[in-house]
Design a protein around this motif. Structure first.
Motif, PDB file in Angstrom:
ATOM      1  N   GLY A 100       0.885  -1.160   0.000  1.00  0.00           N
ATOM      2  CA  GLY A 100       0.000   0.000   0.000  1.00  0.00           C
ATOM      3  C   GLY A 100       0.917   1.202   0.000  1.00  0.00           C
ATOM      4  N   SER A 101       0.881   1.965  -1.078  1.00  0.00           N
ATOM      5  CA  SER A 101       1.888   3.008  -1.240  1.00  0.00           C
ATOM      6  C   SER A 101       1.273   4.215  -1.925  1.00  0.00           C
ATOM      7  N   GLN A 102       1.411   5.384  -1.325  1.00  0.00           N
ATOM      8  CA  GLN A 102       0.829   6.579  -1.924  1.00  0.00           C
ATOM      9  C   GLN A 102       1.779   7.217  -2.930  1.00  0.00           C
ATOM     10  N   THR A 103       3.062   7.263  -2.587  1.00  0.00           N
ATOM     11  CA  THR A 103       3.992   7.967  -3.481  1.00  0.00           C
ATOM     12  C   THR A 103       5.163   7.085  -3.920  1.00  0.00           C
ATOM     13  N   GLY A 104       5.036   5.784  -3.734  1.00  0.00           N
ATOM     14  CA  GLY A 104       6.001   4.873  -4.350  1.00  0.00           C
ATOM     15  C   GLY A 104       7.070   4.303  -3.435  1.00  0.00           C
ATOM     16  N   THR A 105       7.222   4.838  -2.216  1.00  0.00           N
ATOM     17  CA  THR A 105       8.309   4.357  -1.362  1.00  0.00           C
ATOM     18  C   THR A 105       8.066   2.915  -0.919  1.00  0.00           C
ATOM     19  N   ALA A 106       6.872   2.647  -0.425  1.00  0.00           N
ATOM     20  CA  ALA A 106       6.558   1.288   0.031  1.00  0.00           C
ATOM     21  C   ALA A 106       6.582   0.320  -1.152  1.00  0.00           C
ATOM     22  N   MET A 107       6.152   0.799  -2.311  1.00  0.00           N
ATOM     23  CA  MET A 107       6.168  -0.068  -3.489  1.00  0.00           C
ATOM     24  C   MET A 107       7.610  -0.424  -3.855  1.00  0.00           C
ATOM     25  N   ASP A 108       8.495   0.553  -3.742  1.00  0.00           N
ATOM     26  CA  ASP A 108       9.899   0.323  -4.063  1.00  0.00           C
ATOM     27  C   ASP A 108      10.492  -0.744  -3.128  1.00  0.00           C
ATOM     28  N   CYS A 150       3.497  -1.282   3.810  1.00  0.00           N
ATOM     29  CA  CYS A 150       2.555  -0.171   3.631  1.00  0.00           C
ATOM     30  C   CYS A 150       3.018   1.099   4.328  1.00  0.00           C
ATOM     31  N   SER A 151       2.606   2.208   3.740  1.00  0.00           N
ATOM     32  CA  SER A 151       2.959   3.520   4.290  1.00  0.00           C
ATOM     33  C   SER A 151       1.711   4.151   4.904  1.00  0.00           C
ATOM     34  N   VAL A 152       1.798   5.424   5.222  1.00  0.00           N
ATOM     35  CA  VAL A 152       0.673   6.167   5.802  1.00  0.00           C
ATOM     36  C   VAL A 152       0.520   7.458   5.010  1.00  0.00           C
ATOM     37  N   THR A 153      -0.691   7.929   4.887  1.00  0.00           N
ATOM     38  CA  THR A 153      -0.877   9.218   4.226  1.00  0.00           C
ATOM     39  C   THR A 153      -1.918  10.031   4.998  1.00  0.00           C
ATOM     40  N   GLY A 154      -2.213  11.227   4.509  1.00  0.00           N
ATOM     41  CA  GLY A 154      -3.208  12.075   5.189  1.00  0.00           C
ATOM     42  C   GLY A 154      -2.869  12.238   6.653  1.00  0.00           C
ATOM     43  N   GLN A 155      -3.876  12.146   7.503  1.00  0.00           N
ATOM     44  CA  GLN A 155      -3.632  12.214   8.952  1.00  0.00           C
ATOM     45  C   GLN A 155      -3.807  10.797   9.507  1.00  0.00           C
ATOM     46  N   GLY A 156      -2.884   9.928   9.161  1.00  0.00           N
ATOM     47  CA  GLY A 156      -2.960   8.549   9.633  1.00  0.00           C
ATOM     48  C   GLY A 156      -3.864   7.682   8.774  1.00  0.00           C
ATOM     49  N   GLY A 214       6.133  -1.540   7.940  1.00  0.00           N
ATOM     50  CA  GLY A 214       5.477  -0.233   7.841  1.00  0.00           C
ATOM     51  C   GLY A 214       6.493   0.839   7.475  1.00  0.00           C
ATOM     52  N   ILE A 215       6.052   1.784   6.647  1.00  0.00           N
ATOM     53  CA  ILE A 215       6.909   2.912   6.274  1.00  0.00           C
ATOM     54  C   ILE A 215       6.195   4.166   6.750  1.00  0.00           C
ATOM     55  N   GLY A 216       6.773   4.835   7.720  1.00  0.00           N
ATOM     56  CA  GLY A 216       6.112   6.020   8.258  1.00  0.00           C
ATOM     57  C   GLY A 216       7.108   7.118   8.553  1.00  0.00           C
ATOM     58  N   GLN A 218       1.815  12.464  13.909  1.00  0.00           N
ATOM     59  CA  GLN A 218       1.278  11.937  15.169  1.00  0.00           C
ATOM     60  C   GLN A 218       1.008  10.441  15.120  1.00  0.00           C
ATOM     61  N   ASN A 219       0.456   9.960  14.011  1.00  0.00           N
ATOM     62  CA  ASN A 219       0.079   8.542  13.947  1.00  0.00           C
ATOM     63  C   ASN A 219       1.181   7.740  13.271  1.00  0.00           C
ATOM     64  N   PHE A 220       2.289   7.604  13.969  1.00  0.00           N
ATOM     65  CA  PHE A 220       3.450   6.962  13.361  1.00  0.00           C
ATOM     66  C   PHE A 220       3.127   5.520  12.956  1.00  0.00           C
ATOM     67  N   ASN A 221       3.275   5.251  11.684  1.00  0.00           N
ATOM     68  CA  ASN A 221       3.108   3.903  11.134  1.00  0.00           C
ATOM     69  C   ASN A 221       1.801   3.219  11.517  1.00  0.00           C
ATOM     70  N   ASP A 265      11.245   4.488   9.685  1.00  0.00           N
ATOM     71  CA  ASP A 265      10.968   5.900   9.977  1.00  0.00           C
ATOM     72  C   ASP A 265      11.739   6.808   9.020  1.00  0.00           C
ATOM     73  N   GLU A 266      10.979   7.541   8.217  1.00  0.00           N
ATOM     74  CA  GLU A 266      11.602   8.444   7.251  1.00  0.00           C
ATOM     75  C   GLU A 266      12.366   9.577   7.940  1.00  0.00           C
ATOM     76  N   SER A 267      11.973   9.882   9.181  1.00  0.00           N
ATOM     77  CA  SER A 267      12.648  10.974   9.897  1.00  0.00           C
ATOM     78  C   SER A 267      13.939  10.515  10.563  1.00  0.00           C
TER      79      SER A 267
HETATM   80  C1  LIG Z   1       0.624  13.905   3.483  1.00  0.00           C
HETATM   81  C2  LIG Z   1       1.409  12.901   4.260  1.00  0.00           C
HETATM   82  C3  LIG Z   1       0.892  12.402   5.435  1.00  0.00           C
HETATM   83  C4  LIG Z   1       1.606  11.469   6.179  1.00  0.00           C
HETATM   84  N1  LIG Z   1       1.083  11.007   7.356  1.00  0.00           N
HETATM   85  C5  LIG Z   1       1.795  10.122   8.085  1.00  0.00           C
HETATM   86  C6  LIG Z   1       1.281   9.640   9.329  1.00  0.00           C
HETATM   87  O1  LIG Z   1       0.206  10.006   9.771  1.00  0.00           O
HETATM   88  N2  LIG Z   1       2.032   8.731  10.011  1.00  0.00           N
HETATM   89  C7  LIG Z   1       3.250   8.289   9.562  1.00  0.00           C
HETATM   90  O2  LIG Z   1       3.876   7.480  10.223  1.00  0.00           O
HETATM   91  N3  LIG Z   1       3.750   8.739   8.392  1.00  0.00           N
HETATM   92  C8  LIG Z   1       3.073   9.637   7.646  1.00  0.00           C
HETATM   93  N4  LIG Z   1       3.576  10.092   6.458  1.00  0.00           N
HETATM   94  C9  LIG Z   1       4.892   9.627   6.006  1.00  0.00           C
HETATM   95  C10 LIG Z   1       4.793   8.555   4.931  1.00  0.00           C
HETATM   96  O3  LIG Z   1       4.355   7.342   5.475  1.00  0.00           O
HETATM   97  C11 LIG Z   1       6.202   8.406   4.329  1.00  0.00           C
HETATM   98  O4  LIG Z   1       6.497   9.608   3.645  1.00  0.00           O
HETATM   99  C12 LIG Z   1       6.330   7.235   3.386  1.00  0.00           C
HETATM  100  O5  LIG Z   1       7.675   7.128   2.947  1.00  0.00           O
HETATM  101  C13 LIG Z   1       5.462   7.377   2.162  1.00  0.00           C
HETATM  102  O6  LIG Z   1       5.503   6.158   1.477  1.00  0.00           O
HETATM  103  P1  LIG Z   1       4.759   5.935   0.089  1.00  0.00           P
HETATM  104  O7  LIG Z   1       5.543   6.719  -0.907  1.00  0.00           O
HETATM  105  O8  LIG Z   1       4.871   4.479  -0.162  1.00  0.00           O
HETATM  106  O9  LIG Z   1       3.365   6.390   0.242  1.00  0.00           O
HETATM  107  C14 LIG Z   1       2.873  11.027   5.719  1.00  0.00           C
HETATM  108  C15 LIG Z   1       3.399  11.538   4.523  1.00  0.00           C
HETATM  109  C16 LIG Z   1       2.679  12.469   3.803  1.00  0.00           C
HETATM  110  C17 LIG Z   1       3.273  13.020   2.526  1.00  0.00           C
END
Ligand SMILES: Cc1cc2nc3c(=O)[nH]c(=O)nc-3n(C[C@H](O)[C@H](O)[C@H](O)COP(=O)(O)O)c2cc1C
Ligand SMILES: Cc1cc2nc3c(=O)[nH]c(=O)nc-3n(C[C@H](O)[C@H](O)[C@H](O)COP(=O)(O)OP(=O)(O)OC[C@H]3O[C@@H](n4cnc5c(N)ncnc54)[C@H](O)[C@@H]3O)c2cc1C
Length: 596
Positions: A11-19, A58-64, A95-97, A102-105, A130-132
């Motif tokens: 489950g990947s919004q911008t490709g990181t988890a897919m990669d 899987c990653s996370v998007t929006g607000q969790g 998980g990729i977060g 706030q809602n880490f992973n 953790d991307e951070s």
């Molecule tokens: C708009 C947005 C919201 C996000 N919200 C969360 C979140 O609530 N919790 C979390 O752990 N990571 C959050 N992330 C970080 C993503 O999980 C992280 O950037 C991840 O690498 C994206 O992977 P993807 O490209 O596979 O979607 C968020 C990232 C974006 C851009």
């Protein structure tokens, strides 16, 4: 022995988890597992119970929230009436977060919990990347994948006589590229064509080509940041949107960047090519993103993200291609777990982009055959922007407030955001591919209740939309906290607010101009100063509290300020104030939309 079949779902919004899922697939293949790789939504849920080995990334998007391409799967998995029939399934979740959210992973954690509840058994402990983290997601992902592979080999050893070697690794390109001799008849890129679409239905595969009406600088010329106020014409689209919605915009590489890439790689931009599938796990780019056939220039302009910071798989692929001893050695180091620190210092920390890396490894770059560029460069991703207009008030227009991303690292050239710089470069009349997406903030419940909005910087965009919506409905009771650096330089919509204040629709509390005096002041300071107003709106008048903008420290600071004013003006103890805020959140009366 059990079948050595490994299903990898992402489950990947911008490709990181897919990669990462692709990297896992490659490692599985090397160990002679029969693998399949799918977005979760593309996997029929009824097959899950009879799938013995599944890896989820899987990653996370929006607000969790879950990424779009796992939403349907997740909804089906969460169904209350689903029997706990996954006893024969063994699974692993990565998980990729980003811990700055706030809602880490949260997606991976929920998925792991749900699968267990349905009877499936984890064969590797959940990994939460953790991307951070200073070393990025690979700090967790690399050892997790290594452990996954060790466990798989232990549980499902190779049949006697069969062996594997990591040296065997040859990554095949996803697509075949065929050179065509004819030049395209229609020399118009996809972005100038409107994909036929039923009125109003637009999405990533069918964006609307909105015509740019105006593109003005919203900050003073001498301000450090260029912020654009952009208006688009939606007249022929049938598209509608509500306050709180966002638009996703597909950007392009600017012509000068494309020229630099093609010149460096000695590619003929006018060469016509067609693509066909080489690896069954991948599908061709959707037509709206890249027509097939297309020219190499179109691929470089519309599809290849060569100005982004590459992921580890980029280095893995280059390692395979490299012949020059020195380059191969360095690339191998970067692609290895032991080279994580070096890779971080070379690539991730300075935000070195893919083209710059190819320029550093020029011998290898010149050896890349065309099909591999479709694997090396991920497809350009859409970027989200909050809609700053009200469809009710501004009719067929859509407005955005776009901060042009530019920052310095130790590299000589400043780093530039792809989409915001592309948007900033556009002249009125140009088409921009976009589609509306529901935002996180929902304003529907507010009716005529008071609304407190905290929108520093471009965070004010969704509130401009909502304020005008209320104006159209003749509702006042809107209270805005705004913050920026200088009153004279980046106080967006100052004149509009004056008019609306005069008409009684809006109260703008004294904005926080962080750099106009010695001590820095921010929106949280304004909230503390105007505590009585906030408390009256929320506690006495049962109003709503909204916050949008930077995901850094601001949301936490604002929450702390709200807690303070609740204690001061509503006579609450600290725990009561925290409890009250929690209650606001659960009632949808405290909502946030933040981005990093
Ligand atoms: C708009 C947005 C919201 C996000 N919200 C969360 C979140 O609530 N919790 C979390 O752990 N990571 C959050 N992330 C970080 C993503 O999980 C992280 O950037 C991840 O690498 C994206 O992977 P993807 O490209 O596979 O979607 C968020 C990232 C974006 C851009
Ligand atoms: C729901 C939502 C609503 C949004 N609304 C708006 C809006 O209304 N207006 C607006 O301007 N933006 C908004 N954004 C943010 C916008 O989507 C991003 O800024 C986007 O990345 C800009 O695209 P870009 O292609 O120009 O930058 P990209 O090429 O995507 O580069 C941005 C990336 O560069 C990195 N970066 C940026 N600055 C620095 C720095 N100083 N140091 C190190 N790294 C850095 C970060 O990784 C960042 O993600 C919103 C985002 C979301 C998710």
């Amino acid at each position: 022995m059990m079948d050595r079949q490994l299903v990898i779902l992402y489950g990947s919004q911008t490709g990181t988890a897919m990669d990462l899922a692709k990297r896992i697939r490659k490692q599985g293949k090397l160990r002679h597992f029969s693998t399949s790789l799918l977005a979760m939504n593309d996997f029929p849920i009824h097959r899950l119970a009879s799938t013995p080995l599944v890896v989820f990334v899987c990653s996370v998007t929006g607000q969790g929230d879950e990424p779009d391409n796992m939403k349907t799967f997740w909804r089906a998995l969460r169904r209350r009436d689903l029997p706990a029939v996954l006893d024969d399934v063994q699974f692993a979740v990565l998980g990729i977060g980003d811990s700055s959210y706030q809602n880490f992973n949260i997606t991976a954690i929920r998925l792991d919990r749900r699968l267990r509840k349905l009877g499936a058994r984890p064969f590797v402990k959940i990994g939460l990347a953790d991307e951070s983290h200073d070393h990025g997601i690979d700090f967790v992902a690399d050892p997790w994948i290594a452990q996954l592979m060790d466990t798989l080999m232990e549980k499902f050893p190779l049949p006697p006589g069969q062996e594997f070697s990591l040296q065997d690794e040859t990554i095949q390109p996803s697509f075949n590229v065929h050179f065509l001799s004819e030049k395209p008849v229609e020399n118009k890129s996809w972005s100038e064509k409107q994909m036929p679409r039923k009125s109003g239905l637009y999405d990533a595969d069918h964006p609307f080509q909105a015509t740019l009406i105006s593109n003005k600088r919203a900050t003073a010329e001498d301000h450090f940041q260029n912020v654009r106020f952009m208006k688009f014409d939606l007249a022929s689209s049938g598209m509608s949107y509500a306050p709180g919605d966002t638009v996703n915009v597909f950007p392009k590489n600017l012509p000068e960047a494309v020229y630099e890439l093609l010149t460096f790689l000695e590619l003929d931009g006018d060469q016509l090519i067609s693509l066909s599938i080489n690896d069954e796990d991948f599908s061709l780019p959707p037509h709206c993103r890249l027509s097939n056939p297309c020219t190499i220039r179109e691929a470089a302009t519309n599809y290849w993200d060569f100005q982004g910071v590459p992921r580890k798989s980029f280095f893995e692929l280059l390692t395979q291609i490299a012949q020059d001893e020195r380059e191969k050695e360095r690339l191998t180091e970067f692609a290895s777990a032991a080279g994580a620190n070096d890779l971080f210092d070379y690539c991730f920390r300075p935000r070195r982009n893919a083209l710059e890396i190819l320029q550093d490894f020029s011998d290898t770059a010149k050896r890349i055959s065309l099909p591999y560029f479709f694997d090396l460069f991920p497809p350009i991703q859409a970027r989200a922007f909050s809609i700053a207009s009200s469809a009710r008030y501004h009719k067929d227009e859509l407005h955005l407030l776009v901060a042009v991303v530019e920052y310095k690292t130790k590299l000589h050239r400043p780093r530039k955001g792809l989409c915001s710089n592309w948007l900033a470069s556009l002249q009125p009349g140009r088409p921009v591919p976009l589609w509306v997406k529901k935002g996180t903030i929902k304003f529907e419940q507010t009716k005529d209740k008071p609304v407190v909005m905290v929108g520093p910087g471009t965070g004010v965009a969704p509130f401009r939309s909502f304020i005008y919506e209320r104006v159209s409905l003749a509702i006042g009771n809107s209270i805005l906290f705004f913050g920026c650096r200088n009153k004279a330089k980046d106080f967006y919509f100052e004149e509009e607010w004056k008019v609306l204040q005069g008409e009684g629709f809006l109260t703008v509390l004294p904005p926080a101009f962080s750099r106009d005096q010695e001590e820095k002041v921010y929106v949280q300071d304004s909230i503390r100063k105007a505590g009585a107003v906030v408390v009256k709106a929320l506690v006495e008048d049962e109003g709503f509290f909204y916050l949008a903008g930077s995901a850094n420290s601001m949301p936490k600071e604002v929450e702390a300020a709200l807690k303070t004013v609740l204690c001061q003006h509503a006579d609450m103890k600290e725990e009561e104030a925290l409890e009250y805020i929690k209650q606001l959140v659960s009632e949808g009366r405290y909502q946030t939309e933040t981005w990093s």
